[in-house]
Design a protein around this motif. Structure first.
Motif, PDB file in Angstrom:
ATOM      1  N   MET A   1       9.636  59.691 -81.953  1.00  0.00           N
ATOM      2  CA  MET A   1       8.449  59.186 -82.609  1.00  0.00           C
ATOM      3  C   MET A   1       8.419  59.697 -84.044  1.00  0.00           C
ATOM      4  O   MET A   1       9.057  60.684 -84.371  1.00  0.00           O
ATOM      5  N   ARG A   2       7.640  59.030 -84.874  1.00  0.00           N
ATOM      6  CA  ARG A   2       7.527  59.412 -86.286  1.00  0.00           C
ATOM      7  C   ARG A   2       6.066  59.455 -86.685  1.00  0.00           C
ATOM      8  O   ARG A   2       5.270  58.626 -86.267  1.00  0.00           O
ATOM      9  N   SER A   3       5.759  60.409 -87.554  1.00  0.00           N
ATOM     10  CA  SER A   3       4.416  60.430 -88.132  1.00  0.00           C
ATOM     11  C   SER A   3       4.365  59.398 -89.252  1.00  0.00           C
ATOM     12  O   SER A   3       5.390  58.851 -89.665  1.00  0.00           O
ATOM     13  N   GLN A   4       3.190  59.155 -89.754  1.00  0.00           N
ATOM     14  CA  GLN A   4       3.042  58.279 -90.906  1.00  0.00           C
ATOM     15  C   GLN A   4       3.574  58.997 -92.146  1.00  0.00           C
ATOM     16  O   GLN A   4       3.685  60.207 -92.170  1.00  0.00           O
ATOM     17  N   GLU A   5       3.912  58.224 -93.166  1.00  0.00           N
ATOM     18  CA  GLU A   5       4.294  58.820 -94.441  1.00  0.00           C
ATOM     19  C   GLU A   5       3.040  59.318 -95.126  1.00  0.00           C
ATOM     20  O   GLU A   5       1.968  58.733 -94.981  1.00  0.00           O
ATOM     21  N   ALA A   6       3.153  60.404 -95.867  1.00  0.00           N
ATOM     22  CA  ALA A   6       1.983  60.951 -96.548  1.00  0.00           C
ATOM     23  C   ALA A   6       2.406  61.728 -97.783  1.00  0.00           C
ATOM     24  O   ALA A   6       3.485  62.300 -97.832  1.00  0.00           O
ATOM     25  N   ASP A   8       0.438  64.149 -98.870  1.00  0.00           N
ATOM     26  CA  ASP A   8      -0.063  65.476 -98.553  1.00  0.00           C
ATOM     27  C   ASP A   8       0.425  65.828 -97.152  1.00  0.00           C
ATOM     28  O   ASP A   8       0.268  65.046 -96.225  1.00  0.00           O
ATOM     29  N   GLY A   9       1.015  66.993 -96.976  1.00  0.00           N
ATOM     30  CA  GLY A   9       1.572  67.374 -95.691  1.00  0.00           C
ATOM     31  C   GLY A   9       0.546  67.642 -94.609  1.00  0.00           C
ATOM     32  O   GLY A   9       0.893  67.722 -93.431  1.00  0.00           O
ATOM     33  N   THR A  10      -0.732  67.738 -94.960  1.00  0.00           N
ATOM     34  CA  THR A  10      -1.768  68.063 -93.977  1.00  0.00           C
ATOM     35  C   THR A  10      -1.841  67.014 -92.874  1.00  0.00           C
ATOM     36  O   THR A  10      -1.912  67.356 -91.691  1.00  0.00           O
ATOM     37  N   ALA A  11      -1.809  65.738 -93.221  1.00  0.00           N
ATOM     38  CA  ALA A  11      -1.889  64.675 -92.218  1.00  0.00           C
ATOM     39  C   ALA A  11      -0.697  64.741 -91.270  1.00  0.00           C
ATOM     40  O   ALA A  11      -0.833  64.552 -90.060  1.00  0.00           O
ATOM     41  N   VAL A  12       0.470  65.034 -91.799  1.00  0.00           N
ATOM     42  CA  VAL A  12       1.671  65.123 -90.974  1.00  0.00           C
ATOM     43  C   VAL A  12       1.583  66.342 -90.048  1.00  0.00           C
ATOM     44  O   VAL A  12       1.947  66.270 -88.873  1.00  0.00           O
ATOM     45  N   GLU A  13       1.075  67.454 -90.559  1.00  0.00           N
ATOM     46  CA  GLU A  13       0.902  68.646 -89.719  1.00  0.00           C
ATOM     47  C   GLU A  13      -0.034  68.355 -88.553  1.00  0.00           C
ATOM     48  O   GLU A  13       0.238  68.755 -87.413  1.00  0.00           O
ATOM     49  N   HIS A  14      -1.121  67.644 -88.805  1.00  0.00           N
ATOM     50  CA  HIS A  14      -2.057  67.290 -87.735  1.00  0.00           C
ATOM     51  C   HIS A  14      -1.383  66.390 -86.701  1.00  0.00           C
ATOM     52  O   HIS A  14      -1.586  66.552 -85.496  1.00  0.00           O
ATOM     53  N   TRP A  15      -0.572  65.451 -87.173  1.00  0.00           N
ATOM     54  CA  TRP A  15       0.146  64.587 -86.255  1.00  0.00           C
ATOM     55  C   TRP A  15       1.088  65.409 -85.382  1.00  0.00           C
ATOM     56  O   TRP A  15       1.149  65.207 -84.152  1.00  0.00           O
ATOM     57  N   CYS A  16       1.827  66.338 -85.989  1.00  0.00           N
ATOM     58  CA  CYS A  16       2.765  67.180 -85.231  1.00  0.00           C
ATOM     59  C   CYS A  16       2.041  67.989 -84.167  1.00  0.00           C
ATOM     60  O   CYS A  16       2.509  68.097 -83.026  1.00  0.00           O
ATOM     61  N   LEU A  17       0.901  68.571 -84.521  1.00  0.00           N
ATOM     62  CA  LEU A  17       0.135  69.358 -83.554  1.00  0.00           C
ATOM     63  C   LEU A  17      -0.333  68.487 -82.379  1.00  0.00           C
ATOM     64  O   LEU A  17      -0.224  68.883 -81.218  1.00  0.00           O
ATOM     65  N   GLY A  18      -0.847  67.306 -82.683  1.00  0.00           N
ATOM     66  CA  GLY A  18      -1.292  66.399 -81.634  1.00  0.00           C
ATOM     67  C   GLY A  18      -0.140  65.954 -80.750  1.00  0.00           C
ATOM     68  O   GLY A  18      -0.251  65.909 -79.515  1.00  0.00           O
ATOM     69  N   HIS A  19       0.989  65.629 -81.362  1.00  0.00           N
ATOM     70  CA  HIS A  19       2.166  65.203 -80.611  1.00  0.00           C
ATOM     71  C   HIS A  19       2.671  66.344 -79.723  1.00  0.00           C
ATOM     72  O   HIS A  19       3.039  66.123 -78.564  1.00  0.00           O
TER      73      HIS A  19
END
Length: 50
Positions: A1-6, A8-19
């Motif tokens: 799976m892939r997070s969205q592009e961003a 700011d790394g904050t959105a990607v960090e939140h995605w990683c934690l949720g995943h």
């Protein structure tokens, strides 16, 4: 799976934690793209490769 592009790394960090919570995955690969803009100093020519 892939997070969205961003930008700011904050959105990607939140995605990683949720995943990680949903799947138990603990390792992720981060891909960072950096763009550079080069402005030649005044009085200097531009070099072109042929």
């Amino acid at each position: 799976m892939r997070s969205q592009e961003a930008e700011d790394g904050t959105a990607v960090e939140h995605w990683c934690l949720g995943h990680a919570e949903e799947t138990g995955h603990k390792r992720f690969q981060a891909v960072v793209t950096t763009f550079l803009v080069v402005v030649p100093a005044a009085g200097r020519g531009t070099r072109h490769q042929t």
